[in-house]
Design an enzyme around this catalytic site. Structure first.
Site, mmCIF file in Angstrom:
data_model
loop_
_atom_site.group_PDB
_atom_site.id
_atom_site.type_symbol
_atom_site.label_atom_id
_atom_site.label_comp_id
_atom_site.label_asym_id
_atom_site.label_seq_id
_atom_site.Cartn_x
_atom_site.Cartn_y
_atom_site.Cartn_z
ATOM 1 N N TYR A 88 0.858 -1.218 -0.093
ATOM 2 C CA TYR A 88 0.021 0.057 0.037
ATOM 3 C C TYR A 88 0.886 1.309 0.124
ATOM 4 O O TYR A 88 0.712 2.076 -0.783
ATOM 5 C CB TYR A 88 -1.240 0.007 1.370
ATOM 6 C CG TYR A 88 -2.034 1.035 1.300
ATOM 7 C CD1 TYR A 88 -3.105 1.078 0.193
ATOM 8 C CD2 TYR A 88 -1.979 2.227 1.977
ATOM 9 C CE1 TYR A 88 -4.028 1.886 0.290
ATOM 10 C CE2 TYR A 88 -3.048 3.151 1.859
ATOM 11 C CZ TYR A 88 -3.967 3.005 0.968
ATOM 12 O OH TYR A 88 -4.995 4.015 0.859
ATOM 13 N N LYS A 92 0.986 3.969 -3.212
ATOM 14 C CA LYS A 92 0.665 5.183 -2.918
ATOM 15 C C LYS A 92 1.829 6.182 -3.143
ATOM 16 O O LYS A 92 1.719 7.458 -3.887
ATOM 17 C CB LYS A 92 0.028 5.547 -1.501
ATOM 18 C CG LYS A 92 -1.280 4.924 -1.498
ATOM 19 C CD LYS A 92 -2.335 5.302 -2.547
ATOM 20 C CE LYS A 92 -3.781 4.748 -2.391
ATOM 21 N NZ LYS A 92 -4.593 5.131 -3.506
ATOM 22 N N THR A 125 -13.927 3.836 5.751
ATOM 23 C CA THR A 125 -14.008 3.238 4.535
ATOM 24 C C THR A 125 -14.014 1.771 4.794
ATOM 25 O O THR A 125 -13.401 1.253 5.983
ATOM 26 C CB THR A 125 -13.050 3.438 3.497
ATOM 27 O OG1 THR A 125 -12.005 3.125 4.012
ATOM 28 C CG2 THR A 125 -13.255 4.999 3.285
#
Length: 182
Positions: A88, A92, A125
């Protein structure tokens, strides 16, 4: 992308925007324990897809002399990695550098597309939920995500979306920038 853009009534168009928001968090865990197919899928969704969509968006809007912008949704994990989130964080960070580089490229075109990468903050989320539910033995930083939820610092998707739209439409949309706070 070509079909979508070809359906735009160019004589009436004032602007066109692309928001690259899709992301996955898995695989979560130390890299040598991650499934190879999950690593590949992760990079496809988090980095390759925004790169391809950006390329096509620019290619098919080059002729348009209107306001053109791309907003890439990144994460502070690009700068502040956690153990167990190497995929991740890397994807990013790659998205941030990609946005900066494309911004530099677009500075040398006749009708540039403005591009920005943004860290939207901690949002409630499914990615947050997934990070909270992974066991600490697999994801050493799981407690941080639980504490973020319990302390009430997570914002809603609706509030974040409003802030992102404000950024997208503002004069503060700086070519090639990585916006760390919205």
């Amino acid at each position: 992308m070509q079909k979508m853009i070809s359906n735009i009534a160019e004589s009436n168009a004032e602007s066109i925007y692309l928001i690259n928001n899709a992301a996955v968090i898995s695989p979560i865990g130390v890299i040598d324990q991650c499934e190879l197919n999950q690593i590949v899928q992760h990079i496809h969704v988090n980095l390759l897809a925004p790169m391809l969509l950006t390329s096509l968006f620019i290619r098919y809007t080059n002729h348009l002399q209107i306001d053109k912008r791309i907003l890439n949704i990144s994460s502070s994990s690009a700068k502040h990695p956690f153990p167990g989130m190497s995929c991740y964080s890397a994807s990013k960070a790659g998205l941030d550098i990609f946005s900066k580089a494309v911004g530099l490229e677009q500075n040398h075109t006749g009708h540039p597309v403005k591009i920005v990468s943004v860290w939207p903050g901690m949002i409630e989320t499914s990615l947050q939920e997934e990070a909270r539910l992974i066991g600490k033995s697999v994801f050493p930083a799981a407690d941080l995500f639980v504490k973020a939820k319990d302390s009430g610092i997570l914002t809603t998707p609706q509030i974040t979306a409003a802030k992102l739209v404000n950024l997208l439409l503002s004069d503060e949309f700086e070519q090639g920038a990585v916006v760390e706070n919205i």
